[in-house]
Scaffold this active site. Structure first.
Site, short mmCIF file in Angstrom:
data_model
loop_
_atom_site.label_atom_id
_atom_site.label_comp_id
_atom_site.label_asym_id
_atom_site.label_seq_id
_atom_site.Cartn_x
_atom_site.Cartn_y
_atom_site.Cartn_z
N GLY A 6 51.11 45.33 21.59
CA GLY A 6 50.72 46.71 21.29
C GLY A 6 49.23 46.93 21.46
O GLY A 6 48.80 47.96 21.98
N HIS A 34 57.70 42.94 19.07
CA HIS A 34 58.10 42.20 17.86
C HIS A 34 58.29 43.09 16.64
O HIS A 34 58.70 42.62 15.59
CB HIS A 34 57.11 41.06 17.57
CG HIS A 34 55.79 41.50 17.04
ND1 HIS A 34 55.44 41.34 15.72
CD2 HIS A 34 54.74 42.07 17.63
CE1 HIS A 34 54.22 41.80 15.53
NE2 HIS A 34 53.77 42.25 16.67
N SER A 74 55.33 47.88 20.72
CA SER A 74 55.23 46.43 20.61
C SER A 74 56.62 45.84 20.38
O SER A 74 57.37 46.33 19.53
CB SER A 74 54.30 46.10 19.45
OG SER A 74 54.41 44.73 19.13
N CYS A 90 41.67 41.57 -1.30
CA CYS A 90 41.81 40.12 -1.16
C CYS A 90 42.81 39.72 -0.08
O CYS A 90 42.80 38.59 0.37
CB CYS A 90 42.21 39.50 -2.48
SG CYS A 90 40.86 39.50 -3.64
N ASN A 136 51.29 52.37 9.87
CA ASN A 136 51.89 51.07 9.54
C ASN A 136 51.87 50.76 8.06
O ASN A 136 52.74 50.06 7.55
CB ASN A 136 51.18 49.96 10.31
CG ASN A 136 49.67 50.06 10.24
OD1 ASN A 136 49.09 51.12 10.44
ND2 ASN A 136 49.04 48.96 9.90
#
Lengths: 274, 393
Positions: free
Chosen positions: B71, B200, B198, B324, B150
């Site tokens: 992508g 995957h 993309s 984090c 996303n």
């Protein structure tokens, strides 16, 4: 995924000494919700200045929780004099090491301990020591200098790993480099001599500086600034967009906008919001 | 349960049918499709089929499909092509919530003299389209807006945006990596010049992507080399993966209904179950305009990495927008752009489902997560204060 040692994982999953000591003799608070980690350390200290009990509460990631747990285990039963010698590196060593990006968790532990001891000794709440360098995480030049010295840091990236400084908007990277250079004994050029400007030149330069240096970084966060007037050395501005409603807009105004203008136009300038 | 995989916006499992389809091309059928013998012809025929299958899912023509490696390559190719083929235009418009593949490239260009407008979103992650339209000028080379986010799953009104942008004669690109296979796409009826996808993310393997290039769109290749992909992308084809992607697109078409009914229900049940049993939790995003498989929930006063590691003990896989876990020190740029308060941005968790998830898995997560949040809150110095504020408010 972070590579944590078994000891870090173990202290994260089974943290020791979690909680509050209601009649604590010393309390140390560091960090904030905004920064993503925070630690409150409670100490119970006997008449011989020995730490009878230590408890903590921590908001943060696995290594923050493990570092807090480790700290309390390391200082319980020790005298204050002994405890005061604990460094951030000792905490990391106790845990079998921390990923370098997580070293700031151990620094947070050492800072909480210092604050709790100062609190016990009745030392007035220490004012922020030094001048803020990293505004995103509220880190001062003295804190950075100390981390550089104690941990032999050489790069901005390392300073970020240990103190978080420079890990946000990155606008303080030059300043961090200066501190590193200073500690390493490198000489720096003195600041350029102030220029003598006419009023017109000054206003033009202020405008240019706002456009080139200030607006783009404010805009990244959805904010903006407008030059309203220049009265002698007083620069009158209006904050727009998200800056207009931001709770720390005064910090932005003084520590960022004013600093930039003083640096790049003339050092006497004062920025005020209208 | 071996593993409860709720991180399908990160990557997906290769569908068994897809694996089966690609395997012969990793074994016996290894010919270079450009060669002249019939052994190669067999392979190139299969590539053509893959191209047709991808085109069919998108409502495009086969020759508008260019295979890439991922992508990100598709995104870079589209934006560079627009910029290079119109060197006189020095302005780019995108959004503040793009995937790093677009965001970082645009920032890179902004340091090299292009003017970039990053259009903001509101608290629910909805795009300020008026501002977007107002920012368009004759100097604008390309507008790049993602189809679906996303992190939050928020879907942008791509049909409207594409129409407005193209009406001004400006090239329009959409990063549809999260949308393809989850929402119907018909490029024939849309005014999109470039679209990235993309493999995957839709049950094909990693290492293959597609750039759709509308017929007639000005183009210059990003990877210059052989005649492959009609000179639009050099390099010997990743044959097996391209064939896999073709099959995955065919499957995605046939699963579209399932994705938008059964998967959506599972997602809704997961979301409702967690919100009901965990106080001080809230959805990040726009429930009205959202992918059917994604939910992003903020849990106040806890930190995301700690949540993920404790979930991992129960073999539950999800991701977080916390500082984090992002590899930086600040929470995700998407949540910050939405103005999600720090109290919950650090404790945000994204669950993204696929057609392989089951009711039993959702029940399991609804059972396991509340004690995890409670446990971390009991460690937190902020929780008592927050809880009191919540009880009062």
């Amino acid at each position: 995924m972070w590579e944590y040692t078994e000891k870090v994982k173990e202290h994260f999953l089974n943290p020791r000494n979690v909680g509050v000591i209601d009649d604590a003799d010393g309390v140390g608070e560091v960090g904030s919700l905004a920064c993503g980690d925070a630690l409150t350390l409670y100490l119970k200290i006997d008449e011989n200045e020995r730490i009878q009990d230590a408890k903590f509460q921590t908001f943060g990631c696995a290594s923050a929780i493990a570092s807090s747990s480790a700290l309390t285990e390391m200082i319980k039963g020790r005298t204050l004099e002994e405890a005061a010698k604990v460094t951030n590196d000792d905490i990391a060593q106790f845990l079998g090491g921390l990923p370098k990006e997580k070293m700031h968790c151990s620094v947070m532990g050492r800072e909480a301990l210092e604050k709790a001891i100062a609190d016990y000794r009745g030392e007035a709440e220490k004012k922020v020591e030094g001048n803020i360098v990293c505004e995103c995480f509220g880190v001062t030049d003295l804190q950075i200098e100390r981390a550089v010295k104690e941990n032999h840091l050489r790069t901005i990236e390392e300073v970020t790993d240990y103190t978080k400084a420079g890990g946000g908007c990155e606008s303080c990277h030059d300043r961090i480099q200066e501190i590193i250079d200073h500690v390493l004994g490198m000489v720096h050029e003195p600041p350029k001599k102030a220029r003598k400007l006419t009023n017109i030149q000054k206003i033009k330069l202020i405008e240019e500086t706002l456009d080139r240096e200030v607006k783009p970084s404010l805009k990244q966060d959805g904010g903006d600034i407008e030059l309203v007037d220049v009265d002698g050395n007083t620069v009158l501005v209006k904050l727009r967009g998200t800056c207009a409603t931001c709770s720390i807009s005064q910090v932005t105004l003084k520590d960022y906008v004013e600093k930039k203008l003083r640096e790049l136009v003339v050092p006497e300038l004062v920025v005020e919001e209208v | 349960m071996e593993r409860i995989y709720l991180d399908n916006n990160a990557t997906t499992q290769v569908a068994p049918e897809v694996l089966e389809e690609m395997l012969p091309y990793l074994q016996d059928l290894y010919a270079n499709p450009s060669s002249m013998y019939s052994f190669a012809g067999e392979v190139s025929q299969k590539l053509k089929e893959a191209r047709r299958r991808v085109a069919a899912l998108l409502g495009a023509q086969a020759e508008e499909i260019v295979f890439t490696s991922c992508g990100s390559e598709s995104d870079s190719t589209a934006i560079w092509a627009a910029v290079h083929s119109q060197p006189e235009k020095r302005h780019i418009v995108t959004t503040r919530v793009e995937h790093p593949a677009v965001k970082n490239l645009c920032e890179h260009l902004s340091h090299r003299g292009w003017r970039v407008t990053f259009v903001p979103v509101d608290a629910k992650g909805r795009l300020d389209t008026d501002l977007l339209y107002r920012s368009l000028t004759p100097d604008t080379a390309i507008v790049s807006v993602m189809w679906a986010n996303n992190e939050t799953g928020v879907v942008f009104p791509i049909a409207d945006i594409a129409r407005e942008v193209r009406a001004r004669g400006i090239v329009f690109h959409t990063d549809a990596v999260q949308a393809v296979g989850k929402v119907p796409i018909d490029l024939q009826s849309l005014e999109v010049d470039f679209l990235s996808l993309s493999g995957h993310k839709l049950h094909a393997p990693k290492g293959v992507g597609v750039l759709y290039i509308r017929k007639g769109t000005k183009f210059s290749p990003f990877l210059i080399g052989g005649h492959q992909e009609r000179g639009r992308r050099g390099g010997t084809e990743n044959v097996a993966s391209i064939i896999a992607l073709g099959k995955a697109c065919e499957l995605a078409g046939s699963h579209m209904h399932d994705e938008n009914s059964r998967v959506r229900k599972l997602r809704d049940r997961l979301e409702a179950g967690l919100l009901a049993s965990i106080p001080a939790s809230a959805v990040n995003g726009d429930p009205e305009h959202r992918l059917p498989n994604t939910t992003n929930i903020g849990f106040e006063s806890v930190e995301g990495e700690a949540i993920l590691l404790l979930m991992d003990r129960h073999r539950i896989c999800a991701s977080s927008g916390s500082a984090c876990t992002s590899g930086s020190l600040e929470p995700s740029h998407v949540l910050r752009a939405m103005g999600v308060p720090f109290t919950s941005a650090h404790g945000s968790v994204r669950f993204s489902l696929s057609i392989y998830n089951t009711d039993a898995e959702i029940d399991y997560v609804i059972e396991k997560l509340p004690p995890i949040i409670e446990r971390l809150r009991s460690l937190s110095p902020f929780w008592k204060k927050q809880a009191a504020a919540h009880a009062a408010g």
